[in-house]
Design an enzyme around this catalytic site. Structure first.
Site, PDB file in Angstrom:
ATOM      1  N   HIS A 184       0.260  31.209 -45.848  1.00  0.00           N
ATOM      2  CA  HIS A 184      -0.744  30.162 -46.062  1.00  0.00           C
ATOM      3  C   HIS A 184      -0.018  28.904 -46.489  1.00  0.00           C
ATOM      4  CE1 HIS A 184      -4.634  28.355 -47.035  1.00  0.00           C
ATOM      5  NE2 HIS A 184      -3.980  27.769 -48.028  1.00  0.00           N
ATOM      6  N   CYS A 185      -0.211  27.828 -45.766  1.00  0.00           N
ATOM      7  CA  CYS A 185       0.504  26.572 -46.027  1.00  0.00           C
ATOM      8  C   CYS A 185      -0.420  25.605 -46.759  1.00  0.00           C
ATOM      9  CB  CYS A 185       0.988  25.962 -44.710  1.00  0.00           C
ATOM     10  SG  CYS A 185       1.973  24.464 -44.934  1.00  0.00           S
ATOM     11  N   ILE A 186      -0.071  25.292 -48.011  1.00  0.00           N
ATOM     12  CA  ILE A 186      -0.904  24.378 -48.794  1.00  0.00           C
ATOM     13  C   ILE A 186      -0.816  22.952 -48.240  1.00  0.00           C
ATOM     14  CG2 ILE A 186      -0.759  25.764 -50.882  1.00  0.00           C
ATOM     15  CD1 ILE A 186       1.353  23.814 -51.924  1.00  0.00           C
ATOM     16  N   THR A 189      -3.595  23.147 -45.659  1.00  0.00           N
ATOM     17  CA  THR A 189      -4.860  23.782 -46.064  1.00  0.00           C
ATOM     18  C   THR A 189      -5.300  24.792 -45.007  1.00  0.00           C
ATOM     19  OG1 THR A 189      -6.342  22.113 -45.071  1.00  0.00           O
ATOM     20  CG2 THR A 189      -5.555  21.694 -47.307  1.00  0.00           C
TER      21      THR A 189
END
Length: 409
Positions: A184-186, A189
């Site tokens: 999951h890439c912040i 998003t």
């Protein structure tokens, strides 16, 4: 010189902090100073704050901090994406108008391309989803076979209420199961998975190229400023310079051309971070795994090193407890390997395998004979990664170009 040093230290410090926070948990850095710093940031510092807060403020500060932290770290919010995009836009607005009159015609043709591509791939990475839904669940179940090492058949996602396809993972941020989950890439998003991994990889490549090209342009323009401030015939340029003199000259040039100099410093110092991301994901493609899978393989590596991993050396049909159903996947590689881990003792006759896992539960009779069908795994080379088709075929798979079956093994 003092201001330049402060800006450089701030940029380097921020880049190093981001690197530690994002990369420090990776298995490769587990026993390195980077892994130690990651544990300090995520474990030791929060525990220290918890101790002080409980003694001095009765836990009130931590309560407020937890609410803010839960939003920042555990909610799928756009704050980091907004910060990242704003940093790109502001830097380009400052740099491009100042550099434009001072670059060649060729550079004027290249600059719009270099600037545009990161935004295109950023947009595609954000809007493209890889969710597993009831409508596409059957298709995703057939996409990859279970390797029965890091992905076992029979696991069920209790949140989505369906069997988990191989290589998938439920994301608590995105509230769904993701096909071929990488991470999951912040910054996006969004989860990086089956459908947008090629866009994410292209984003890293285009961003690395833009930062490197921008650093080169900035260096070229600042060289012009240097020649203007200190002509080639000046005594300072005719004699050998010490490092102190060199940095003082650099500070003078950057101060004289602040708009180009400041952004050039930012690009030059952050380019290695983008390039490190790119190199790491190229390594993952070469190894035929995702970020999520790299952690699972690291656990197996530890199990092998601890001497608790065992491999079935006879046909798997010898043991009804280990006879997994055949996959209907069209994936060109399958494996009959059956791997288990124990409490350190070899599997004994009468054992059973815990449902949906590799763990062997030994029989109640401690005097049971050792099961001769199992041998201890001595090296990770003895374990097959069926998702690794070779670098070029792995790359074709990432970009959804069918792999050549005759080159797979």
């Amino acid at each position: 010189m003092g201001l330049l040093r402060t800006i450089a230290i701030a940029i380097l410090g921020f880049s190093a902090f981001v690197f530690v926070v994002l990369f420090g948990r990776l298995p490769f850095f587990r026993k390195t100073p980077i892994g130690l710093l990651h544990r300090i940031v995520w474990i030791h510092i929060p525990n220290g704050i918890l101790f002080i807060d409980s003694r001095l403020f009765g836990g009130r500060v931590l309560s407020c901090w937890s609410r803010a932290g839960s939003y920042v770290f555990y909610e799928n919010h756009p704050l980091v994406l907004i910060f990242f995009t704003s940093l790109l836009i502001i830097g380009e607005v400052i740099f491009v108008p100042s550099a434009w009159p001072r670059v060649s015609v060729v550079d004027r043709a290249c600059i719009p391309v270099a600037v545009a591509f990161p935004y295109i791939f950023l947009y595609l990475s954000v809007i493209t989803k890889s969710f597993i839904t009831p409508e596409n669940h059957d298709q995703e179940m057939k996409r990859y076979p279970y390797d029965k090492v890091i992905f076992q058949p029979g696991h069920r996602c209790t949140t989505c209420d369906f069997l988990k396809p191989a290589r998938s993972k439920h994301c608590s941020y995105c509230k769904g199961c993701i096909a071929r989950h990488d991470h999951h890439c912040i910054w996006l998003t969004n989860c990086v998975g089956l459908n947008n991994y090629q866009y994410f990889l292209s984003l890293l490549l285009s961003l690395s190229v833009m930062l490197a090209y921008g650093s080169f342009l900035g260096y070229t323009i600042l060289s012009q400023t240097y020649d203007r401030l200190i002509p080639r015939t000046h005594p300072v340029r005719l004699r050998k310079q010490s490092w102190t003199t060199f940095f003082n000259i650099c500070a003078t040039v950057v101060a004289a051309d602040a708009r180009v100099g400041g952004v050039t410093m930012l690009m030059f110092m952050t380019a290695p971070l983008a390039f490190a991301f790119l190199v790491y994901h190229i390594y993952l493609i070469w190894a035929g795994m995702t970020t999520n899978e790299s952690a699972k393989w690291s656990d197996w590596k530890d199990d092998v090193a601890d001497g608790i991993a065992f491999k079935l050396i006879r046909n798997r049909s010898d043991s009804p407890l280990l006879a997994f159903p055949q996959s209907t996947s069209s994936w060109p590689v399958t494996s009959d390997q059956v791997l288990v881990f124990t409490d350190g003792e070899p599997p004994k006759k009468g054992h059973r395998v815990e449902k949906g896992s590799n763990e062997v539960l030994q029989p109640r009779n401690p005097d049971a004979a050792i099961d001769p069908r199992f041998v201890q795994v001595q090296s990770m080379k003895e374990i097959d990664n069926i998702y690794d088709l070779g670098f070029w075929n792995n790359l074709r798979h990432v970009f959804k170009i069918p792999a050549r079956r005759d080159s797979c093994s």
